[in-house]
Design a protein around this motif. Structure first.
Motif, PDB file in Angstrom:
ATOM      1  N   ALA A 468     -43.797 -30.916  -8.722  1.00 33.36           N
ATOM      2  CA  ALA A 468     -42.573 -30.157  -8.427  1.00 33.36           C
ATOM      3  C   ALA A 468     -41.720 -30.006  -9.685  1.00 33.36           C
ATOM      4  O   ALA A 468     -41.140 -28.939  -9.948  1.00 33.36           O
ATOM      5  CB  ALA A 468     -41.789 -30.857  -7.315  1.00 33.36           C
ATOM      6  N   MET A 471     -43.107 -27.317 -11.803  1.00 35.75           N
ATOM      7  CA  MET A 471     -42.831 -25.986 -11.260  1.00 35.75           C
ATOM      8  C   MET A 471     -41.404 -25.557 -11.585  1.00 35.75           C
ATOM      9  O   MET A 471     -41.145 -24.412 -11.934  1.00 35.75           O
ATOM     10  CB  MET A 471     -43.031 -25.977  -9.735  1.00 35.75           C
ATOM     11  CG  MET A 471     -44.500 -26.030  -9.348  1.00 35.75           C
ATOM     12  SD  MET A 471     -44.730 -26.458  -7.614  1.00 35.75           S
ATOM     13  CE  MET A 471     -44.171 -24.972  -6.818  1.00 35.75           C
ATOM     14  N   VAL A 472     -40.479 -26.487 -11.481  1.00 34.77           N
ATOM     15  CA  VAL A 472     -39.070 -26.117 -11.666  1.00 34.77           C
ATOM     16  C   VAL A 472     -38.677 -26.103 -13.151  1.00 34.77           C
ATOM     17  O   VAL A 472     -37.957 -25.217 -13.599  1.00 34.77           O
ATOM     18  CB  VAL A 472     -38.164 -27.085 -10.864  1.00 34.77           C
ATOM     19  CG1 VAL A 472     -36.699 -26.849 -11.185  1.00 34.77           C
ATOM     20  CG2 VAL A 472     -38.423 -26.926  -9.370  1.00 34.77           C
ATOM     21  N   LEU A 473     -39.167 -27.105 -13.915  1.00 26.85           N
ATOM     22  CA  LEU A 473     -38.695 -27.233 -15.303  1.00 26.85           C
ATOM     23  C   LEU A 473     -39.669 -26.660 -16.335  1.00 26.85           C
ATOM     24  O   LEU A 473     -39.266 -26.310 -17.435  1.00 26.85           O
ATOM     25  CB  LEU A 473     -38.431 -28.707 -15.634  1.00 26.85           C
ATOM     26  CG  LEU A 473     -37.421 -29.424 -14.735  1.00 26.85           C
ATOM     27  CD1 LEU A 473     -37.344 -30.895 -15.113  1.00 26.85           C
ATOM     28  CD2 LEU A 473     -36.033 -28.798 -14.836  1.00 26.85           C
ATOM     29  N   MET A 499     -31.041 -32.558 -15.963  1.00 25.75           N
ATOM     30  CA  MET A 499     -31.336 -31.541 -14.945  1.00 25.75           C
ATOM     31  C   MET A 499     -30.031 -31.101 -14.298  1.00 25.75           C
ATOM     32  O   MET A 499     -29.113 -31.908 -14.125  1.00 25.75           O
ATOM     33  CB  MET A 499     -32.257 -32.119 -13.871  1.00 25.75           C
ATOM     34  CG  MET A 499     -33.686 -32.296 -14.335  1.00 25.75           C
ATOM     35  SD  MET A 499     -34.682 -33.187 -13.104  1.00 25.75           S
ATOM     36  CE  MET A 499     -34.874 -31.950 -11.821  1.00 25.75           C
ATOM     37  N   ASP A 502     -28.762 -27.963  -9.250  1.00 28.26           N
ATOM     38  CA  ASP A 502     -29.624 -27.010  -8.572  1.00 28.26           C
ATOM     39  C   ASP A 502     -31.100 -27.357  -8.798  1.00 28.26           C
ATOM     40  O   ASP A 502     -31.923 -27.303  -7.877  1.00 28.26           O
ATOM     41  CB  ASP A 502     -29.304 -25.598  -9.103  1.00 28.26           C
ATOM     42  CG  ASP A 502     -30.234 -24.559  -8.505  1.00 28.26           C
ATOM     43  OD1 ASP A 502     -30.289 -24.512  -7.262  1.00 28.26           O
ATOM     44  OD2 ASP A 502     -30.926 -23.857  -9.267  1.00 28.26           O
ATOM     45  N   GLU A 503     -31.435 -27.730 -10.034  1.00 30.62           N
ATOM     46  CA  GLU A 503     -32.834 -28.093 -10.325  1.00 30.62           C
ATOM     47  C   GLU A 503     -33.248 -29.321  -9.503  1.00 30.62           C
ATOM     48  O   GLU A 503     -34.346 -29.363  -8.944  1.00 30.62           O
ATOM     49  CB  GLU A 503     -33.003 -28.385 -11.824  1.00 30.62           C
ATOM     50  CG  GLU A 503     -33.007 -27.124 -12.672  1.00 30.62           C
ATOM     51  CD  GLU A 503     -32.846 -27.393 -14.167  1.00 30.62           C
ATOM     52  OE1 GLU A 503     -33.143 -26.490 -14.954  1.00 30.62           O
ATOM     53  OE2 GLU A 503     -32.400 -28.514 -14.553  1.00 30.62           O
ATOM     54  N   ARG A 506     -33.844 -28.255  -6.002  1.00 30.62           N
ATOM     55  CA  ARG A 506     -35.080 -27.488  -5.821  1.00 30.62           C
ATOM     56  C   ARG A 506     -36.300 -28.409  -5.848  1.00 30.62           C
ATOM     57  O   ARG A 506     -37.225 -28.263  -5.050  1.00 30.62           O
ATOM     58  CB  ARG A 506     -35.185 -26.405  -6.891  1.00 30.62           C
ATOM     59  CG  ARG A 506     -34.502 -25.115  -6.397  1.00 30.62           C
ATOM     60  CD  ARG A 506     -34.156 -24.158  -7.520  1.00 30.62           C
ATOM     61  NE  ARG A 506     -35.264 -23.771  -8.359  1.00 30.62           N
ATOM     62  CZ  ARG A 506     -35.141 -23.460  -9.653  1.00 30.62           C
ATOM     63  NH1 ARG A 506     -33.962 -23.522 -10.239  1.00 30.62           N
ATOM     64  NH2 ARG A 506     -36.178 -23.102 -10.351  1.00 30.62           N
ATOM     65  N   VAL A 507     -36.292 -29.357  -6.772  1.00 35.11           N
ATOM     66  CA  VAL A 507     -37.429 -30.289  -6.871  1.00 35.11           C
ATOM     67  C   VAL A 507     -37.564 -31.078  -5.561  1.00 35.11           C
ATOM     68  O   VAL A 507     -38.648 -31.203  -4.983  1.00 35.11           O
ATOM     69  CB  VAL A 507     -37.239 -31.252  -8.079  1.00 35.11           C
ATOM     70  CG1 VAL A 507     -38.209 -32.424  -7.998  1.00 35.11           C
ATOM     71  CG2 VAL A 507     -37.434 -30.491  -9.385  1.00 35.11           C
ATOM     72  N   ILE A 510     -38.978 -28.907  -2.829  1.00 31.74           N
ATOM     73  CA  ILE A 510     -40.420 -28.622  -2.958  1.00 31.74           C
ATOM     74  C   ILE A 510     -41.230 -29.822  -2.467  1.00 31.74           C
ATOM     75  O   ILE A 510     -42.207 -29.682  -1.723  1.00 31.74           O
ATOM     76  CB  ILE A 510     -40.778 -28.279  -4.425  1.00 31.74           C
ATOM     77  CG1 ILE A 510     -40.140 -26.946  -4.810  1.00 31.74           C
ATOM     78  CG2 ILE A 510     -42.281 -28.238  -4.624  1.00 31.74           C
ATOM     79  CD1 ILE A 510     -40.295 -26.576  -6.275  1.00 31.74           C
TER      80      ILE A 510
END
Ligand code: SER
Length: 595
Positions: A468, A471-473, A499, A502-503, A506-507, A510
């Motif tokens: 995850a 995917m995000v970072l 981070m 929001d990140e 999101r992680v 996921i």
């Protein structure tokens, strides 16, 4: 003469000839095991396999492993104790058992094709039996059948002949092998039970049949395993007709470097000899710890604190030999040169090792100066004391606040015609130690082989988290460390900036989506190169076998990993990130729980 390099090669070759796969030793700093600071035995990285996981390289394994044991740092200095040592090990994971294990050991030790040790100078111990398990007559019978005389077999209690790496985990009765270090040949009837001082342990064969789940419960393991560990330094000692590891080629060049910088000739003054041995051991251990692929720097916590203690103790003993200023780089370079063949990471990390040693030495020398300065400030008051006694509390304050060693306070006091109240100091010191011990015991709570359901869930959650994050970072996210307890997981990864909220959200989302999808977790074994080519994530800098296990979570993640994992992600519960913070330069840390 036989060198350490030759012994390692012979050991691997012998077991290769008995169909064992050579696997590579692992880092000194265990991954994913919060219960110990260092790898303490060759079996340590193999715990999951001793408990029943299948090993990608098969059921017969052999390796050499660097180990660190910190239980007796303060005893190092005598001719036998070492902080850092190498263990040669062979394993049977549910394959052969006592008979073959004993036959292999005997052949390797006594055959003219291998070590050719005099069988008359060998003796063994076996487990005498207790409420947990019966007397190990089976091992005794096998020893007799290879040629071990009756009177060289000692039956000893669990304190000697029951081996366990921790309060929980795989364990079992063992049979230990000793070599005679007394004069001439051992007399009839002599063995470890009757004459302990003259027999040096060189090899330990553990028959791991049980898993200790808690203090009262011992359960039978699915397979009967063999775990042996041969002490490389001790075996080199006896093979070369010596009685102390420090007399061997392993330590002599390091000792020569210390003689060179101090001008002291080893062997002329027993107290100074002990200082030389302490420095030799500590510089070797520090070089190995800092030079590990996951090497740590001296610090005030965990493994970093151990290196700090080792370096500082070495510096203190350097002072006893009359050395002023930094001096550890010289002996450390010898360590790197001598062991860099077997442990190439030492050569790769050479610059860092030397820099860290010098930096810590300089820091400690500054501490010493500060401590002396504080002492001088206290002096006028102290001199007013008619009994010429310095209170233990004040001496402890120097120790506790400035890190100033008590031996030096003693020295300064006596230079000024005073004595330190040692009982008072000792009492304060003991209290302080009890507090830190309570902390250390917490570390051991889970036991070496904590494979409870909860920690297994965290292992799987770690894979979801890593994917995850990528995917995000982005794909630069690489695992830098992982630490799991039954209560939480911690994951360190390369990423240059904090981070955003929001990140993080999101992680977390996921990971929870993959849990909700109840994805299957499957395992396959494949060649390391194939695994990498198939897109599986592997740890950079980690040593892997040529055949590895790859865990796949549905269509979501694929990682090289030893396991264990849960069967489906639906078992994990809710994943919550509690904290995102800095771990070190360029490395972030996430702490998360499964609710
Ligand atoms: N685990 C056992 C030991 O460390 C044998 O390898 O002695």
């Amino acid at each position: 003469m036989i060198t350490p390099d030759q012994l390692r090669t012979k050991y691997l070759d012998f077991f290769k000839s008995k169909d064992h796969a050579v696997i590579s030793g692992k880092s000194l700093l265990p991954e994913n095991d919060p219960t110990v600071l260092f790898t303490t035995a060759g079996m340590h990285p193999l715990v999951p396999y001793l408990l029943g996981e299948s090993h990608p390289a098969g059921k017969r394994l052999v390796d050499y492993q660097k180990c660190v044991r910190t239980g007796d740092i303060d005893e190092v200095g005598d001719p036998a104790h070492l902080t850092c040592f190498e263990m040669l090990g062979n394993w049977s994971l549910g394959d052969y058992f006592k008979k073959d294990s004993i036959a292999y050991s005997w052949e390797f030790l006594t055959s003219g094709d291998w070590l050719a040790l005099d069988p008359r100078k060998l003796s063994v111990t076996v487990f005498m039996g207790d409420d947990n398990a019966p007397r190990d007559d089976e091992s005794a019978t096998h020893w007799k059948s290879v040629g071990m005389p009756d009177d060289r077999i000692a039956y000893l209690p669990a304190s000697d002949n029951w081996w366990a790496a921790g309060p929980t985990g795989p364990c079992g009765p063992d049979t230990e092998i000793f070599y005679w270090v007394g004069d001439g040949l051992p007399p009839a009837g002599s063995n470890k039970g009757t004459d302990p001082a003259n027999w040096m342990e060189i090899w330990n064969n553990v028959f791991m049949q049980f898993n200790r789940v808690d203090e009262r419960t011992l359960v039978k393991l699915p397979a009967q395993n063999v775990d042996t560990g041969m002490g490389l330094e001790r075996t080199v000692t006896v093979l070369n007709g010596k009685t102390s590891v420090y007399q061997t080629e392993i330590f002599q060049p390091i000792i020569a470097a210390i003689e060179h910088v101090s001008g002291y000739a080893y062997g002329t003054d027993p107290a100074k000899d002990a200082s030389v041995r302490i420095i030799a051991d500590h510089v070797r251990a520090s070089t190995f710890i800092i030079g590990d692929p996951k090497g740590v720097s001296p610090s005030n916590v965990g493994a970093g604190y151990v290196v700090r203690r080792l370096i500082r103790r070495a510096v203190r003993h350097g002072k006893k030999l009359g050395i002023e200023g930094s001096f550890l780089a010289g002996p450390a370079m010898i360590v790197i040169e001598r062991f860099g063949g077997a442990y190439p990471e030492l050569v790769e990390n050479r610059a860092r090792v030397l820099k860290e040693l010098e930096r810590e030495e300089a820091k400690f020398l500054e501490t010493l100066q500060k401590g002396e300065h504080e002492f001088e400030k206290m002096l006028p008051n102290l001199l007013r004391n008619p009994q010429k006694i310095m209170s233990g509390r004040l001496a402890f304050k120097l120790y506790d606040t400035y890190g100033f060693p008590i031996e030096l306070t003693d020295e300064l006091a006596s230079e000024n015609g005073m004595k330190v109240n040692r009982p008072e100091f000792d009492e304060a010191f003991k209290k302080h130690q009890e507090l830190s011990r309570a902390g250390a015991e917490q570390t051991f709570k889970g036991g070496l082989a904590d494979q409870s359901e909860q920690t297994t869930k965290y292992h799987t959650a770690t894979h979801l988290l890593q994917k995850a994050l990528r995917m995000v970072l982005g794909d630069h996210v690489a695992q830098k460390g992982s630490n799991i307890t039954v209560e939480r997981m911690r994951f360190d990864f390369a990423h240059p900036a904090p981070m955003t909220a929001d990140e993080v959200a999101r992680v977390q989302a996921i990971v929870n989506e993959q849990i909700a999808r109840d994805l299957p977790v499957t395992m396959e074994m494949m060649g390391l190169e194939d695994a990498k080519a198939s897109g599986a994530t592997a740890l950079f800098g980690e040593k892997y076998e040529s055949v590895v296990k790859v865990y796949t979570i549905g269509d979501f993640s694929k990682e090289v990993c030893g396991g264990p994992h849960v069967e489906r992600t639906g078992l994990l519960g809710k994943f919550v990130i509690q904290k995102e913070q800095s771990s070190s330069a360029g490395v972030r840390r996430i702490r998360a729980v499964l609710e």
